[in-house]
Scaffold this active site. Structure first.
Site, short mmCIF file in Angstrom:
data_model
loop_
_atom_site.label_atom_id
_atom_site.label_comp_id
_atom_site.label_asym_id
_atom_site.label_seq_id
_atom_site.Cartn_x
_atom_site.Cartn_y
_atom_site.Cartn_z
N HIS A 114 0.81 -1.21 0.00
CA HIS A 114 0.00 0.00 0.00
C HIS A 114 0.85 1.27 0.00
O HIS A 114 0.33 2.38 0.06
CB HIS A 114 -0.93 0.01 1.21
CG HIS A 114 -2.11 -0.90 1.07
ND1 HIS A 114 -2.00 -2.27 1.19
CD2 HIS A 114 -3.41 -0.65 0.81
CE1 HIS A 114 -3.19 -2.81 1.02
NE2 HIS A 114 -4.06 -1.85 0.79
N GLY A 115 2.17 1.11 -0.05
CA GLY A 115 3.07 2.26 -0.07
C GLY A 115 2.77 3.28 -1.15
O GLY A 115 2.97 4.48 -0.94
#
Length: 186
Positions: A114-115
């Site tokens: 999810h970076g």
């Protein structure tokens, strides 16, 4: 043993809720390749790690507040995932600004899971090719990202990966790209 990152300074931008394995395993790969890492966070002290976003997984000591960090101090940036950590980073002005400036500097940035939410918030994802955790892909497409379903995607200075399942490929890619792209950064 080859040390392709010897003398390189790698920033890891993180916060409470980071997925433990997504911080530890890439950090270990960088360190084993000779790189020095620093944990940057909106707050100093310790941050709480998670396993699968839900289970407490210990803490990490923050080396420096991201508001006190400068892009010029680092050769590469790592953005681990989990859903909580990137959500916290994308509402912190100093963290978003640091990521924006880092990507625009041309220095390599490794991002997993999810970076990429932080890349979207920083306004540096549009027109780029990235991979991510499946639940994030609609957000990325809506932000103008060309989303691919690959273990690792490399687009210029951005190195992205799906999830912890792809950590072996991601670890190899970040070491290679940090060494290659960060060659003139020090």
């Amino acid at each position: 043993m080859p040390m392709p990152l010897q003398g390189k300074q790698i920033a890891i931008s993180t916060a409470d809720g980071v997925e433990r394995v997504e911080l530890e395993r890439p950090r270990d790969a960088v360190q084993q390749a000779g790189g020095h890492t620093e944990l940057l966070s909106p707050k100093t002290g310790e941050i709480q790690a998670r396993n699968h976003d839900l289970d407490a997984a210990g803490t990490f000591t923050v080396d420096r507040a991201v508001s006190d960090a400068a892009v010029d101090d680092y050769d590469a940036l790592l953005l681990p995932g989990g859903t909580v950590k990137p959500d916290k980073l994308r509402i912190d002005e100093a963290a978003v600004s640091f990521v924006r400036d880092f990507v625009r500097s041309g220095k390599p940035v490794g991002v997993i899971c999810h970076g990429p939410w932080t890349l979207v918030e920083a306004g540096v994802a549009k027109g780029r090719t990235l991979t991510s955790y499946p639940s994030l892909r609609t957000d990325l497409r809506n932000a103008g990202v060309d989303v691919v379903d690959e273990q690792v995607a490399i687009d210029g200075n951005l190195i992205s990966s799906h999830s912890p399942d792809d950590l072996p490929a991601f670890r190899q890619a970040i070491v290679e790209q940090f060494a290659k792209l960060g060659a003139g950064a020090s």
